[in-house]
Every structure is written in C-alpha cells, then in structure tokens.
Design an enzyme around this catalytic site. Structure first.
Site, PDB file in Angstrom:
ATOM      1  N   GLU A 101       3.791 -10.876   0.689  1.00  0.00           N
ATOM      2  CA  GLU A 101       2.371 -10.544   0.616  1.00  0.00           C
ATOM      3  C   GLU A 101       1.963 -10.398  -0.847  1.00  0.00           C
ATOM      4  O   GLU A 101       2.189  -9.330  -1.447  1.00  0.00           O
ATOM      5  CB  GLU A 101       2.102  -9.213   1.330  1.00  0.00           C
ATOM      6  CG  GLU A 101       2.503  -9.202   2.782  1.00  0.00           C
ATOM      7  CD  GLU A 101       1.711  -8.176   3.585  1.00  0.00           C
ATOM      8  OE1 GLU A 101       1.242  -8.535   4.659  1.00  0.00           O
ATOM      9  OE2 GLU A 101       1.536  -7.036   3.110  1.00  0.00           O
ATOM     10  N   GLU A 141       0.835  -1.209   0.000  1.00  0.00           N
ATOM     11  CA  GLU A 141       0.000   0.000   0.000  1.00  0.00           C
ATOM     12  C   GLU A 141       0.867   1.255   0.000  1.00  0.00           C
ATOM     13  O   GLU A 141       0.499   2.270  -0.599  1.00  0.00           O
ATOM     14  CB  GLU A 141      -0.955  -0.035   1.212  1.00  0.00           C
ATOM     15  CG  GLU A 141      -2.048  -1.087   1.017  1.00  0.00           C
ATOM     16  CD  GLU A 141      -2.546  -1.755   2.291  1.00  0.00           C
ATOM     17  OE1 GLU A 141      -2.324  -1.230   3.385  1.00  0.00           O
ATOM     18  OE2 GLU A 141      -3.161  -2.846   2.166  1.00  0.00           O
ATOM     19  N   SER A 199      -4.965 -11.978   3.623  1.00  0.00           N
ATOM     20  CA  SER A 199      -6.192 -12.647   4.052  1.00  0.00           C
ATOM     21  C   SER A 199      -5.961 -13.837   4.987  1.00  0.00           C
ATOM     22  O   SER A 199      -6.683 -14.837   4.925  1.00  0.00           O
ATOM     23  CB  SER A 199      -7.036 -13.061   2.841  1.00  0.00           C
ATOM     24  OG  SER A 199      -7.382 -11.910   2.080  1.00  0.00           O
TER      25      SER A 199
HETATM   26  O1  LIG Z   1      -0.052  -6.141   6.204  1.00  0.00           O
HETATM   27  C1  LIG Z   1      -0.970  -6.954   6.087  1.00  0.00           C
HETATM   28  C2  LIG Z   1      -1.430  -7.359   4.796  1.00  0.00           C
HETATM   29  O2  LIG Z   1      -1.561  -6.299   3.921  1.00  0.00           O
HETATM   30  C3  LIG Z   1      -2.568  -8.329   4.774  1.00  0.00           C
HETATM   31  O3  LIG Z   1      -3.805  -7.698   4.938  1.00  0.00           O
HETATM   32  P1  LIG Z   1      -5.129  -8.606   5.055  1.00  0.00           P
HETATM   33  O4  LIG Z   1      -4.837  -9.628   6.111  1.00  0.00           O
HETATM   34  O5  LIG Z   1      -6.221  -7.675   5.436  1.00  0.00           O
HETATM   35  O6  LIG Z   1      -5.326  -9.249   3.710  1.00  0.00           O
END
Ligand SMILES: O=C[C@H](O)COP(=O)(O)O
Length: 251
Positions: A168, A98, A214
């Site tokens: 990720e 992000e 997720s």
């Molecule tokens: O930093 C965590 C990740 O971006 C995973 O996010 P999430 O568990 O909401 O898919």
C-alpha cells in the site's frame, strides 16, 4: 495458482448497526462473484461478533484490523489474539500505515503480532509501502524491502507461506491517487523477487500480494490484471456494496 483476494478494510467507519446492514447487503450480492475469489471484510472490533454471526455459512470471512502484541495482561484498550480466534476471526491486518503513523507501531511490535497471529492459526495481512517523499527520492524499493526484513523475513519458511502481503503506497491511500498498474506490478514483482532470493521461488510463488490504495470498481480490473497482483486491500470503496462487489468481480 495463487489465491485471489478482495479484502475490505472498513477502518473506523460504520456503527455496529451500519456494519450489519453493509454486510447483509454484501451477502445479498455475493452470488454475483464468480470463481474462487476470497472475500474478507475487516470491520471495527465492536462489530465482529454480530458480523461473524451474520456471515456464518457464507463465503465471507472476517478479519480484524489489528491485534495486541502480547497474549494477555495489563494492556488497557487492546484486544488479544485469543479473543479474535475464539470469536472466529480468520485474518488480522498488521502494520497498516495508519497504525505505523498514528500509533507509532514498531517493527518489533509488528513481528510479535505476526508471530502471535500465526501461532494461533490466523492469517496475517502484513502491510508495507513507501511514503510520497520516499517515492520522490526514488528509494521506494529499499523502504519496502527493509519493512519486509524487519518483520516477515524473520519468519521460518513454513510461517512465511501463510502470510498475505499487502503493498500500500502511503501516497495512494484515501487520496484518490492510485498507483498505475505498471507501478503496482513493478513493486509487486520486486517484492516477489525479494522473497524468492530470501527463501525460494517456490515460496515466493505461493504468497498472495495485494495492492491497496484507492482501489475502486473503475480501476480494479486493470490493476488485478497484473501478473503479480493477487487482489486488493480496499479501504473507502469497501464501504459501498456496489463498489466492493464490482471490485470482487474484477479478477
Ligand atoms: O487498507 C486499505 C488501504 O489503506 C486503502 O485505503 P483506500 O482504498 O481508502 O485508499
């Protein structure tokens, strides 16, 4: 034996009061997590002081979601590594997809952040991962190794040994689509092998590689059972006390 880690990235969720409530409830259930699993919560900057105070003396560690790439100066809105260190933060997430996407962070900035974090004795959680289109083209391994080359492979062996890697896949973040345990293992094994080629197998075997995308109570056990998956960087599910604790109990 590598560390097992359940790191919660709260992202831009919770107000300060909600954050304190969440961490207090996690503290109330922490005794359910057996063994030496490292528990890390990464709240927004604004909650760090109160949350650090709340977790004092407990096994919960506190990480930041980012840090500035320079030490100090005219960088309006940024937070320095010296501030984070003085507060008692132990970990810093660097290079989250992000941040790469919405804040256009460059490899150079990420490398500076990783170096600053390490030189101040904090632990970087360095994130890598391919986008959906890249996986569909079958270039996920090349993408990930390039992300490593540009940043963490610039480090000395001694520095690299202190880094936590988080794989990720961008297509699995917040989408409810999780990589299968086999897809996670394929990539984690590939990353470890790549570290081994670049440095040594001794180094590769010490570095924790977390999976993120997720992760929830219902799938954590299967994912964490993979030999090269050392835990999770958990987004959405880390905002639920029962989910986060269930994940932490899944090793
Ligand atoms: O930093 C965590 C990740 O971006 C995973 O996010 P999430 O568990 O909401 O898919």
């Amino acid at each position: 034996m590598r560390k097992k880690i359940a790191a919660g990235n709260w992202k831009m969720n919770t107000t300060p009061a909600e954050g304190v409530k969440l961490v207090s409830e996690i503290l109330g259930k922490v005794s359910e997590v057996e063994g030496d699993v490292e528990l890390i919560v990464c709240p927004p900057y604004t909650h760090l002081a109160t949350i650090l105070d709340k977790v004092k003396g407990s096994r919960i560690m506190v990480g930041a979601q980012n840090c500035a790439w320079e030490l100090s100066g005219a960088f309006t809105g940024e937070i320095s590594i010296t501030t984070l260190k003085e507060m008692g933060v132990t970990h810093v997430i660097i290079g989250h997809s992000e941040r790469r996407e919405f804040f256009h962070e460059s490899d150079e900035m990420m490398l500076k952040k990783v170096r600053l974090t390490l030189s101040h004795g904090l632990i970087p959680i360095f994130c890598i991962g391919e986008k959906l289109a890249e996986r569909e083209k079958g270039i996920q391994f090349e993408v990930v190794v390039k992300q490593m080359e540009k940043v963490v492979y610039q480090l000395s062996e001694d520095d690299l040994k202190k880094v936590i890697i988080a794989y990720e896949p961008v297509w699995a973040i917040g989408t409810g689509k999780t990589a299968t345990p086999e897809q996670a293992q394929d990539m984690h094994g590939f990353i470890r092998n790549s570290i081994s080629k670049q440095y040594s197998s001794a180094v590769a075997n010490t570095i924790p590689i977390l999976y993120g995308g997720s992760v929830k109570g219902a799938n954590a056990k299967e994912i964490f059972s993979m030999p090269d998956v050392d835990g999770g960087l958990i987004g959405g599910a880390s905002l639920s006390v029962s989910e986060y604790i269930e994940i932490a109990k899944s090793f």
